[in-house]
Design an enzyme around this catalytic site. Sequence first.
Site, PDB file in Angstrom:
ATOM      1  CE1 TYR A  64      17.873  -0.614  -4.771  1.00 13.12           C
ATOM      2  CE2 TYR A  64      20.253  -0.707  -4.496  1.00 13.12           C
ATOM      3  CZ  TYR A  64      19.132  -0.271  -5.199  1.00 13.12           C
ATOM      4  OH  TYR A  64      19.279   0.519  -6.299  1.00 13.12           O
ATOM      5  NE  ARG A  67      16.262   3.421  -1.998  1.00  7.23           N
ATOM      6  CZ  ARG A  67      16.335   3.314  -3.330  1.00  7.23           C
ATOM      7  NH1 ARG A  67      17.375   2.744  -3.898  1.00  7.23           N
ATOM      8  NH2 ARG A  67      15.386   3.792  -4.093  1.00  7.23           N
ATOM      9  CG  HIS A 115      13.966   3.387 -13.213  1.00  6.78           C
ATOM     10  ND1 HIS A 115      14.202   4.657 -12.726  1.00  6.78           N
ATOM     11  CD2 HIS A 115      14.195   3.453 -14.543  1.00  6.78           C
ATOM     12  CE1 HIS A 115      14.545   5.455 -13.718  1.00  6.78           C
ATOM     13  NE2 HIS A 115      14.542   4.758 -14.839  1.00  6.78           N
TER      14      HIS A 115
END
Length: 239
Positions: A64, A67, A115
């Site tokens: 994460y 990203r 999300h």
Amino acid sequence: MFEQIADKLKNAKKIVFVTGAGISQESGIPTFRGKDGLWRKYDPMKLATIDSFYEDPKLVWEWYEDRRKNILSAQPNPGHKAIADLEKYKEVVVLTQNIDGLHQRAGSTNVLELHGSIIRIKCTVCDFHDETTTIFENLPPLCKCGNILRPDVVWFGEALPQDIWNNAIIHANSCDIMIIAGTSLAVSPANTLPIYAKQNNAILLEINPDETIMSGDMELSIKTTSAKALPELVSILES
Ligand code: OAD
């Protein structure tokens, strides 16, 4: 490109977008499926489930954080900007599966993040939650209460935030036009939103270089990228 529905676009009061990873592809953020998709390289069951997180929180956090670095250095593209510009002419709601915040950074004011968001973090135990653009040095980061923090995103097997999902359905049910851009419609329940819209007689329009499972249900399916198509859509309303 949009000639055949130009009048319907002009007459529409409310336009709802359902967007996915494809809309940020031209900002340099990879999609999940398809040729260069993240799920070709990584196993979602090892990186995007609550079980995998508790099994190896450091690994999931590292993924994460990579990203997050990419997303924080990315810029909204002409597709995001066109959706934001549309607010000058229409009521616009964006129902996005993306966690990158690029719609908001482009100026869209009515975005529902189905999300979650990679910019937000929350504690796995207490009520603590926050927004952060800092990259953590020690992983996994810990909450003041001593427990592990996690990205405030929805992982496979987790429910969508209930209030956001309920509102998404309300908007899907009440739009004149739904524009489905940059999503494979492979993931439930987001992929049911076009069905709600269709049941309420909305016009469905898809923007995607590839065929999706719902392309056949669209009034118009435009096989090109969102950064190319969406500015043209705005120019129809400007004319
Ligand atoms: P996908 O990767 O499944 O689909 C991306 C879609 O965008 C594909 O249909 C591509 O053809 C299309 N596409 C690629 N480049 C494009 C471009 N420049 N312009 C327009 N379309 C383009 O991504 P999503 O549908 O967003 O969930 O995936 C849905 C969910 O699956 C994600 O939110 C994520 C993932 O697993 C979780 O992690 C829970």
